[in-house]
Design a protein around this motif. Structure first.
Motif, short mmCIF file in Angstrom:
data_model
loop_
_atom_site.label_atom_id
_atom_site.label_comp_id
_atom_site.label_asym_id
_atom_site.label_seq_id
_atom_site.Cartn_x
_atom_site.Cartn_y
_atom_site.Cartn_z
N ILE A 90 65.62 -23.87 36.47
CA ILE A 90 66.26 -25.02 35.75
C ILE A 90 66.97 -25.92 36.87
CG2 ILE A 90 67.68 -25.87 34.09
CD1 ILE A 90 67.15 -23.01 32.40
N LYS A 92 69.29 -29.32 37.74
CA LYS A 92 70.08 -30.56 37.23
C LYS A 92 70.12 -31.67 38.56
CE LYS A 92 73.83 -29.33 34.04
NZ LYS A 92 75.25 -29.27 33.97
N TRP A 94 71.14 -35.22 39.90
CA TRP A 94 72.10 -36.27 40.09
C TRP A 94 71.78 -37.52 41.10
CZ3 TRP A 94 74.41 -31.53 38.97
CH2 TRP A 94 75.22 -31.47 37.79
N ASP A 97 74.62 -41.79 37.18
CA ASP A 97 75.13 -40.93 35.95
C ASP A 97 74.33 -41.33 34.86
OD1 ASP A 97 77.02 -39.08 35.53
OD2 ASP A 97 78.54 -40.73 34.78
N PHE A 99 73.00 -37.10 34.62
CA PHE A 99 72.10 -36.27 35.36
C PHE A 99 70.98 -36.09 34.94
CE2 PHE A 99 74.64 -33.10 32.76
CZ PHE A 99 73.53 -32.63 32.28
N LEU A 101 67.76 -33.31 33.80
CA LEU A 101 67.56 -31.63 33.62
C LEU A 101 65.93 -31.60 33.82
CD1 LEU A 101 69.04 -29.10 33.11
CD2 LEU A 101 68.65 -29.55 30.65
N TRP A 102 65.27 -30.72 34.85
CA TRP A 102 64.20 -30.46 34.93
C TRP A 102 63.83 -29.05 34.99
CZ3 TRP A 102 62.14 -30.50 40.29
CH2 TRP A 102 60.54 -30.18 40.38
N GLU A 103 62.85 -28.57 33.97
CA GLU A 103 62.38 -27.09 34.34
C GLU A 103 61.09 -27.00 34.69
OE1 GLU A 103 63.17 -24.32 31.00
OE2 GLU A 103 64.42 -25.76 30.06
N SER A 109 59.70 -29.45 29.66
CA SER A 109 59.72 -30.91 30.58
C SER A 109 58.60 -31.52 30.73
CB SER A 109 60.05 -30.33 32.00
OG SER A 109 61.40 -29.67 32.28
N LEU A 169 71.89 -31.55 43.51
CA LEU A 169 71.20 -30.53 42.66
C LEU A 169 71.98 -29.47 42.33
CD1 LEU A 169 67.76 -30.53 44.67
CD2 LEU A 169 68.63 -32.19 42.77
N GLU A 170 71.90 -29.14 41.20
CA GLU A 170 72.20 -27.68 40.86
C GLU A 170 70.94 -27.03 40.45
OE1 GLU A 170 75.56 -27.09 38.18
OE2 GLU A 170 76.61 -28.67 38.83
#
Length: 193
Positions: A90, A92, A94, A97, A99, A101-103, A109, A169-170
């Motif tokens: 998964i 996140k 940025w 603003d 963010f 979300l991509w899986e 997704s 990215l996270e």
């Protein structure tokens, strides 16, 4: 709408393509998201075995089904388990603003982004790389499976910025539905939910 292969041009039919990745020869299957899931095996020079679906669902272990790391199922159940067994990533992203979300490789997704998926299997059949290119976010995510005599199964994942903009990215990346030690095939198939 079904299309007759006889009416397609050579450019429209994409056979396996031979590519080189870090000096090693692989076969690439492009746009696997347009195909039905198919079963592959990853070979090993020791007692490792892995069966993996074209959509990422898998089972793997050592020796036999009683030493499975992931639930040992038939082809159809392996393909059906892609969302909850094996790899899960998964991301996140940025760039502005809020963010995004991509899986990667998830059905959650698929309707949110323009993407393409490719599979690369090396000439020896002991490595496979799954790749999802997110054209909207300008990111590419790959993960690779192979076997090591010393360490068992190895999974390597890589995320690449394919655009020119910097982003923060996270990333949460790991495995799910790993069987506990000592759960054999009979216990797993008779008592597992």
């Amino acid at each position: 709408m079904l299309t007759n292969l006889a009416t397609k041009t050579a450019e429209e039919i994409q056979p396996l393509q031979k590519v080189t990745i870090q000096g090693e020869s692989f076969y690439r299957i492009s746009d696997v998201q347009k195909m039905r899931p198919f079963l592959m095996s990853i070979v090993s020079n020791s007692d490792h075995w892995m069966f993996i679906s074209g959509n990422g669902g898998l089972t793997a272990g050592r020796k036999n089904a009683d030493y499975a790391l992931f639930p040992y199922y038939t082809d159809d159940k392996i393909a059906g388990s892609a969302e909850h067994t094996g790899c899960k990533t998964i991301v996140k992203v940025w760039s502005n603003d809020p963010f995004a979300l991509w899986e990667p490789f998830s059905v959650r997704s698929e309707n949110n982004y323009d993407f393409s998926r490719n599979i690369y299997k090396n000439m020896y059949g002991n490595k496979v790389i799954f790749e999802e290119v997110n054209h909207d976010l300008q990111l590419s995510f790959q993960y690779e499976w192979n076997a090591s005599d010393r360490f068992g199964f190895l999974r390597k994942s890589t995320i690449t910025n394919t655009g020119s903009n910097n982003r923060r990215l996270e990333v949460l990346d790991g495995l799910q539905n790993i069987l506990p030690y000592g759960v054999g095939k009979d216990l797993q198939s008779a008592s597992s939910n």
